[in-house]
Design a protein around this motif. Structure first.
Motif, PDB file in Angstrom:
ATOM      1  N   GLY A 358       0.817  -1.211   0.000  1.00  0.00           N
ATOM      2  CA  GLY A 358       0.000   0.000   0.000  1.00  0.00           C
ATOM      3  C   GLY A 358       0.843   1.249   0.000  1.00  0.00           C
ATOM      4  O   GLY A 358       0.588   2.200  -0.738  1.00  0.00           O
ATOM      5  N   ARG A 359       1.872   1.221   0.811  1.00  0.00           N
ATOM      6  CA  ARG A 359       2.766   2.359   0.882  1.00  0.00           C
ATOM      7  C   ARG A 359       3.455   2.593  -0.455  1.00  0.00           C
ATOM      8  O   ARG A 359       3.589   3.721  -0.921  1.00  0.00           O
ATOM      9  CB  ARG A 359       3.830   2.106   1.946  1.00  0.00           C
ATOM     10  CG  ARG A 359       3.705   2.969   3.154  1.00  0.00           C
ATOM     11  CD  ARG A 359       4.802   2.681   4.128  1.00  0.00           C
ATOM     12  NE  ARG A 359       4.854   1.280   4.483  1.00  0.00           N
ATOM     13  CZ  ARG A 359       5.862   0.694   5.112  1.00  0.00           C
ATOM     14  NH1 ARG A 359       6.897   1.404   5.470  1.00  0.00           N
ATOM     15  NH2 ARG A 359       5.843  -0.580   5.398  1.00  0.00           N
ATOM     16  N   GLN A 362       1.110   4.118  -2.884  1.00  0.00           N
ATOM     17  CA  GLN A 362       0.882   5.509  -2.536  1.00  0.00           C
ATOM     18  C   GLN A 362       2.034   6.374  -3.031  1.00  0.00           C
ATOM     19  O   GLN A 362       1.849   7.430  -3.621  1.00  0.00           O
ATOM     20  CB  GLN A 362       0.749   5.627  -1.005  1.00  0.00           C
ATOM     21  CG  GLN A 362       0.509   7.020  -0.508  1.00  0.00           C
ATOM     22  CD  GLN A 362      -0.928   7.452  -0.733  1.00  0.00           C
ATOM     23  OE1 GLN A 362      -1.735   6.690  -1.249  1.00  0.00           O
ATOM     24  NE2 GLN A 362      -1.239   8.656  -0.359  1.00  0.00           N
ATOM     25  N   GLU A 366       2.028   9.388  -5.743  1.00  0.00           N
ATOM     26  CA  GLU A 366       2.446  10.753  -5.409  1.00  0.00           C
ATOM     27  C   GLU A 366       3.518  11.241  -6.366  1.00  0.00           C
ATOM     28  O   GLU A 366       3.512  12.384  -6.797  1.00  0.00           O
ATOM     29  CB  GLU A 366       2.936  10.799  -3.966  1.00  0.00           C
ATOM     30  CG  GLU A 366       1.783  10.872  -2.980  1.00  0.00           C
ATOM     31  CD  GLU A 366       2.242  10.707  -1.546  1.00  0.00           C
ATOM     32  OE1 GLU A 366       3.461  10.635  -1.321  1.00  0.00           O
ATOM     33  OE2 GLU A 366       1.374  10.637  -0.676  1.00  0.00           O
ATOM     34  N   CYS A 382       0.041   5.575 -14.020  1.00  0.00           N
ATOM     35  CA  CYS A 382      -0.587   5.129 -12.775  1.00  0.00           C
ATOM     36  C   CYS A 382      -1.304   3.822 -13.009  1.00  0.00           C
ATOM     37  O   CYS A 382      -1.302   2.931 -12.184  1.00  0.00           O
ATOM     38  CB  CYS A 382      -1.599   6.166 -12.280  1.00  0.00           C
ATOM     39  SG  CYS A 382      -0.820   7.580 -11.497  1.00  0.00           S
ATOM     40  N   SER A 437      -7.051  -2.113  -7.333  1.00  0.00           N
ATOM     41  CA  SER A 437      -5.984  -1.163  -7.097  1.00  0.00           C
ATOM     42  C   SER A 437      -6.061  -0.030  -8.090  1.00  0.00           C
ATOM     43  O   SER A 437      -5.641   1.075  -7.820  1.00  0.00           O
ATOM     44  CB  SER A 437      -4.633  -1.865  -7.196  1.00  0.00           C
ATOM     45  OG  SER A 437      -4.472  -2.372  -8.499  1.00  0.00           O
ATOM     46  N   GLU A 441      -6.986   4.417  -6.758  1.00  0.00           N
ATOM     47  CA  GLU A 441      -5.794   5.206  -7.023  1.00  0.00           C
ATOM     48  C   GLU A 441      -5.882   5.915  -8.353  1.00  0.00           C
ATOM     49  O   GLU A 441      -5.380   7.011  -8.513  1.00  0.00           O
ATOM     50  CB  GLU A 441      -4.552   4.326  -6.951  1.00  0.00           C
ATOM     51  CG  GLU A 441      -4.033   4.222  -5.541  1.00  0.00           C
ATOM     52  CD  GLU A 441      -4.097   2.817  -4.984  1.00  0.00           C
ATOM     53  OE1 GLU A 441      -3.666   2.639  -3.842  1.00  0.00           O
ATOM     54  OE2 GLU A 441      -4.572   1.922  -5.706  1.00  0.00           O
TER      55      GLU A 441
ATOM     56  N   VAL B 155      -8.681   9.576   3.407  1.00  0.00           N
ATOM     57  CA  VAL B 155      -7.538   8.679   3.224  1.00  0.00           C
ATOM     58  C   VAL B 155      -6.845   8.480   4.555  1.00  0.00           C
ATOM     59  O   VAL B 155      -5.632   8.629   4.668  1.00  0.00           O
ATOM     60  CB  VAL B 155      -6.549   9.217   2.169  1.00  0.00           C
ATOM     61  CG1 VAL B 155      -7.013   8.859   0.800  1.00  0.00           C
ATOM     62  CG2 VAL B 155      -6.372  10.710   2.315  1.00  0.00           C
ATOM     63  N   LEU B 158      -4.362   4.463   5.342  1.00  0.00           N
ATOM     64  CA  LEU B 158      -2.957   4.142   5.108  1.00  0.00           C
ATOM     65  C   LEU B 158      -2.011   4.753   6.146  1.00  0.00           C
ATOM     66  O   LEU B 158      -1.258   4.034   6.789  1.00  0.00           O
ATOM     67  CB  LEU B 158      -2.567   4.561   3.685  1.00  0.00           C
ATOM     68  CG  LEU B 158      -1.272   3.921   3.194  1.00  0.00           C
ATOM     69  CD1 LEU B 158      -1.442   2.414   3.093  1.00  0.00           C
ATOM     70  CD2 LEU B 158      -0.880   4.487   1.849  1.00  0.00           C
TER      71      LEU B 158
END
Lengths: 457, 261
Positions: A358-359, A362, A366, A382, A437, A441, B155, B158
């Protein structure tokens, strides 16, 4: 005694004041009620109480469980309240003790949960021992007491026109002073940590919970620092819960033995011998208590045959076979426990990996979504990238599943086909994975991209 | 709702002193439901732009985590002490009576050893249960945060989970170490198993009691249920737990009824 959460009083609306008073009444007779928060307040009876509860416990005093507010706030609280600490303390205590009846109207007002907090014992030490945990626990109640005293003090004084403000003798001022001093000391060392955390925290939270959510992190840091050998900047504090380690315990036992055994050793002596930075006498005290209890019970059973022992004694005297039966039962138990352990470890690993993924995702988003000119490129990349990590994760899950089933195959002969049942899973979940996913996102990416577009134009 | 039910079951099956220590999942769900779907600004937010409902949720969440940490660390401390004590007891017994019990006092040796064995196995079980406690609560947190994000479009999940991962109650390395040590101790203390005889006896033995053993079985079953594929399976979900079907049932025959979902 210094810590007076003036903030609480300030924030309290008239409605809240009454609940504050009630809780204060209950707890202010002695600061040492080790009742956990939940006992003091029924489970979320209403939002007001929740907020009050939060405010009371996330008071400024500690950097342990009830999280104090921000460093700035703490400083503020300490300074602003130092003035009337002593007076209020005294005035609130004595009326309580002298006129127990007066508290009852307050108590009757309170909801059921609060009534249960009434074990108002005489000494701080008994409270500590009762709970069998570190003495600093009572501090939240101390906080209540503190919080309420400004309000209550006047209340009480108004009601009890008679009694002056004598100091209660039953009270143990030493504990208070020590704790308060320690807390004040620690405040300085903590402010920097808290400040960092505040800045760091990017999640939008209200102030109090923000501190609370920061707190776990800071607490962890503190604990890690407080473990052997503590090299933290934090000076002694009564509140933070100590996280013991086997090495630390060994040092403890050594010190205790040097002092003549668990019965003879005193917390102070042990503390001195151990020479561990950040370890307070309260930590040692509670630990010593646990230690004593742990030794006492086995010795009870070891010595003369007591009630517990007779069944075992009888059995082994009757028949050796029965002894074997017991052993076998234990083996069975062990098997199950080992299995559960194994599963827990696997599950934990998976959970960690999931979060790692998940990190990663993310981070990717970003990075990709930041440059404004590359909006289209960003959204398309993405889309592509997420398929990478999820595949990886899926593979890991697959391999773990396979190893799980392999293990079970070894242990138990008669069984269904675990491999068969697990294989259809990867395929369908893989699809879901990729879909899933992408959606959140992708949306996020597009949203950010479009926002940038708007601001640009 | 399924998790909520399972959690409740787990709480019922667990040791009495632990019951209050689990996640207040239901409460948190209530709070999430109460959170208005509209934007925070329309509901008198506090200085951090959170509505009242959201603030309450955050508060309870943090409170729960503190609760976990406190309980977990206290238990951990107990285990450290117990671990050292058991080691000592074993040493004492071996010292007094020799490795396999010297002749005159073999009976006493056996008695003491029996006690020690029982204690060690229960100790092992309790540690595993604590691990399970940590895990169940973590799972609950993940789920409730997912619900929160869904509800508020936020959010929070997370970053919040990242912090949770560092919490004492979830950093179970020391606990794992203790468990391993315990298993070594057990191997040392239990006589070598005689395969056939052991299997016979095992089948004959009743393990029905309210003790630790039953709790661990319950925990295993619950874990299996929790991980059964759900409708909302995503890349954040754990794969189903594949225990061979007959595995748990062999214990159920022997055991007193544990509710089967």
């Amino acid at each position: 005694m210094e810590a007076r959460p003036a903030l609480f009083v300030q924030r309290s609306g008239p409605q809240q004041l009454s609940t504050v008073r009630v809780s204060g009444a209950l707890s202010s007779s002695l600061p040492v009620l080790p009742t956990p928060l939940e006992e003091r307040y029924p489970k979320l009876p209403d939002s007001l109480q929740v907020t009050m509860e939060k405010e009371l416990t996330t008071g400024p005093l500690t950097h342990t469980i009830p999280v104090p507010s921000s460093s700035g706030a703490v400083g503020h609280i300490f300074s602003s309240n130092s003035g009337y600490s002593a007076d209020l303390h005294i005035s609130s205590v004595s009326p309580q003790e002298k006129h127990p009846r007066d508290t009852t109207p307050f108590i009757s007002q309170s909801s059921t949960g609060k009534a249960s907090t009434l074990p108002l014992q005489a000494t701080a030490s008994t409270q500590c021992t009762e709970k069998n945990s570190w003495c600093p626990d009572p501090l939240p109640d101390f906080l209540d007491f503190a919080a309420d005293s400004p309000v209550q003090g006047t209340q009480m004084e108004n009601n009890n026109s008679g009694p002056g403000i004598p100091v209660s003798e039953d009270f143990k001022p030493t504990n208070w002073q020590e704790w308060a001093d320690q807390l004040i000391n620690e405040d300085d060392s903590l402010t920097s940590t808290w400040n960092e955390l505040l800045v760091d925290n990017s999640v939008s939270n209200p102030e109090q919970p923000k501190m609370a959510s920061n707190f776990p992190v800071s607490q962890n840091q503190l604990q890690q620092q407080q473990q052997l050998p503590p090299s933290s900047a934090n000076t002694s504090s009564s509140k933070p819960r100590m996280r013991w380690s086997p090495e630390l315990h060994e040092a403890f036992v050594e010190a205790v033995n040097k002092l003549g055994g668990s019965e003879r050793a005193t917390p102070k002596g042990v503390l001195k011998l151990m020479k561990v930075e950040g370890l307070t006498i309260y930590h040692v005290k509670s630990h010593l208590q646990k230690y004593r209890t742990a030794r006492y019970r086995p010795e009870l059973s070891e010595g003369s045959s007591e009630k517990k022992l007779t069944p075992i004694e009888e059995m082994s005297s009757l028949d050796l076979k029965t002894g074997i039966e017991i052993t076998e039962a234990l083996r069975l138990q062990m098997e199950v426990q080992k299995r559960l352990h194994e599963q827990l470890e696997i599950q934990r690993k998976l959970q960690l990996r999931i979060e790692e993924q998940g990190r990663y995702l993310q981070m990717m988003f970003e990075k990709q979504c930041k440059p404004g000119s590359e909006k289209l490129k960003a959204s398309s990349s993405c889309l592509e990238d997420p398929s990478g990590p999820p595949e990886e994760l899926q593979q890991q899950q697959d391999s773990l599943n396979r190893s799980e089933s392999r293990n079970s195959k070894e242990d138990n002969r008669p069984e269904t086909d675990p491999l068969g049942s697990s294989s259809p899973l990867p395929e369908e979940s893989k699809e879901e994975l990729e879909e899933d996913s992408r959606d959140p996102e992708q949306k996020l990416c597009e949203f950010k991209a479009s926002k940038r577009q708007k601001t640009d134009s | 709702m399924k998790f909520g039910k399972l959690l409740k079951q787990q709480i019922q099956e667990t040791l009495p002193e632990w019951r209050e220590m689990f996640l207040a999942y239901k409460e948190l769900k209530k709070l999430v439901r109460l959170i208005s779907a509209s934007s925070p600004s329309s509901t008198h937010p506090d200085e951090h732009g959170l509505s009242k409902g959201e603030a309450e949720f955050m508060y309870l969440l943090n409170h729960e985590i503190e609760k976990f940490n406190g309980f977990f660390m206290e238990k951990e401390e107990d285990f450290i002490i117990k671990n050292a004590e058991l080691k000592q007891r074993i040493q004492r017994v071996v010292g007094t009576w020799g490795e396999h019990g010297s002749q005159p006092s073999e009976k006493l040796y056996e008695e003491e050893m029996a006690r020690i064995r029982k204690d060690i196995v229960d100790f092992h079980g309790e540690m595993i249960l604590l691990m399970n406690y940590s895990n169940v609560n973590y799972t609950g947190l993940v789920k409730i945060l997912k619900k929160y994000d869904k509800r508020t479009g936020g959010v929070l999940r997370l970053p919040f989970i990242q912090k949770v991962l560092d919490q004492p109650f979830f950093t179970t390395d020391l606990l794992s170490e203790l468990v391993k040590e315990c298993e070594i101790m057990i191997d040392a203390v239990f006589p070598v198993e005689e395969r056939e005889k052991a299997r016979e006896l095992r089948e004959a033995v009743s393990v029905a009691d309210e003790g630790i053993f039953r709790k661990t079985i319950a925990a295993l079953m619950t874990m299996q249920e929790i991980r059964r594929g759900s409708s909302t399976y995503s890349h954040h979900s754990l794969p189903p737990l594949n225990l061979p079907e007959s595995y748990l049932s062999q214990f159920l025959q022997l055991n007193s009824p544990i509710p089967i979902q």
